[in-house]
Enzyme design. Structure first.
Site: not given
Ligand code: SAH
Length: 335
Positions: A199, A225-227, A245
């Protein structure tokens, strides 16, 4: 007069007032204060440092709705509804009651018409930034959001574990795993499983505490991190619960493609989300979809929308497994 769905128009029109009254009770922890027995509004006001006559009027109104019970001597006590406004009970809705009354959710909802007019999330129009960046910048709002997610997810986690057999999986990444409720619940049920909570960095700090408390630190990693950039690679399952969503198709596709890039051909992706049913049913899901319109710019999707999205990202949808909560598990493999 109720319609065939059991709703009364006037109750629906006035629903926003009830949201704020419940918010006040939740924010002031009234249900926790009543846990040890009935108390008068003066005692409650004293404990919460608010105006006692005003609190009395809010409590009286909530008691008229069955949220609390007003006794003949003017004291208040808990009812089955307000039991769920307590902090640490299973299925507690206190976090959600607070979240939906806070300025950062209330004001964008008040601008729904703007979202409908422009197609943009009114959150961004109101605050000039996306909601997750806002949470990073406003730690207090982020804490309220994650507390609400954490309380809501506890029952979902049990339902997910009941519905899906994770025993063939040895290493799993919970992408956007928040404070780690789902993964820690899974690790407690599957003793051979290892897992990673992924996350944003500010959120995984809280996950570390949950992992320690659950006693699963030896089998659980935490990665910030950054997905949209990368996710941990090489696991044999990737869970995305309540993630897809949040995003429009372009952004959702980016996340799925990043996952695809990090996965072996034999790995699975498990999207845990709400699948929009056919006409005239599923109010919780379809109203939840408007929440996405207003707050994140995302959407709840139909089965065929999920199928198309997965296909565009290089996956084949294997099956959709319902759970006993609103969530379904969409199991997909690289195509
Ligand atoms: N899976 C959890 C949390 C869902 S809320 C649950 O079901 O309760 C969405 C999550 O996505 C939040 O925890 C948020 O911090 C995370 N998130 C949002 N943007 C992200 C990003 N760019 N990279 C990684 N995580 C992100």
């Amino acid at each position: 007069m109720n319609n065939t769905h059991g709703y009364d128009l006037s109750q629906m029109i006035n629903g926003f007032k009830i949201t704020q009254m419940i918010y006040v009770a939740a924010k002031l922890s009234i249900a926790d204060l009543l846990q040890s027995g009935s108390r008068s509004s003066e005692e409650l006001a004293d404990a919460t440092k608010v105006d006692s006559h005003s609190l009395h009027r809010v409590m009286r109104a909530l008691a008229s709705l069955g949220v609390f019970h007003e006794n003949a001597d003017g004291t208040y006590e808990l009812t089955p509804l307000s039991e769920l406004l307590r902090n640490d009970v299973p299925g507690s809705q206190r976090g959600a009651a607070i979240m939906w009354g806070e300025d950062w959710s209330w004001r964008p909802w008040g601008q729904l018409l703007q979202s409908v007019s422009t197609g943009e999330p009114s959150f961004d129009l109101t605050f000039g930034t996306g909601i997750f960046d806002y949470f990073t910048e406003h730690g207090d709002a982020g804490e309220i959001f994650h507390a609400a997610m954490t309380s809501l997810i506890s029952l979902d986690s049990e339902a997910i574990i009941d519905a899906y057999d994770f025993s063939g999986i040895s290493d799993l990444v919970d992408v956007g795993g928040g404070e780690g409720v789902l993964l820690t619940t899974l690790l407690k049920s599957y003793h051979e499983l290892t897992g990673t909570i992924f996350d944003v960095p500010s959120v995984v700090q809280s996950a570390e505490e949950a992992i320690r408390n659950a006693g699963v630190s030896d089998r659980c990693n935490v990665v910030g991190g950054d997905f949209f950039e990368s996710v941990p690679s090489g696991a044999d399952a990737y869970v995305l619960k309540f993630i897809i969503h949040d995003w429009d198709d372009d952004r959702a596709l980016s996340i799925l493609r990043v996952c695809r890039r990090s996965m072996n051909d034999s790995a699975k992706i498990l999207i845990v989300d709400r699948v929009i049913p056919g006409p005239n049913k599923g109010p919780a899901l379809k109203v939840g979809d408007i929440t996405m319109m207003v707050l994140t710019g995302g959407l709840e999707r139909t089965e065929s929308e999920f199928r198309d999205l997965l296909q565009s990202a290089g996956f084949r949808l294997n099956r959709i497994i319902p759970t006993k909560t609103q969530f379904s598990i969409l199991e997909a493999m690289p195509s």
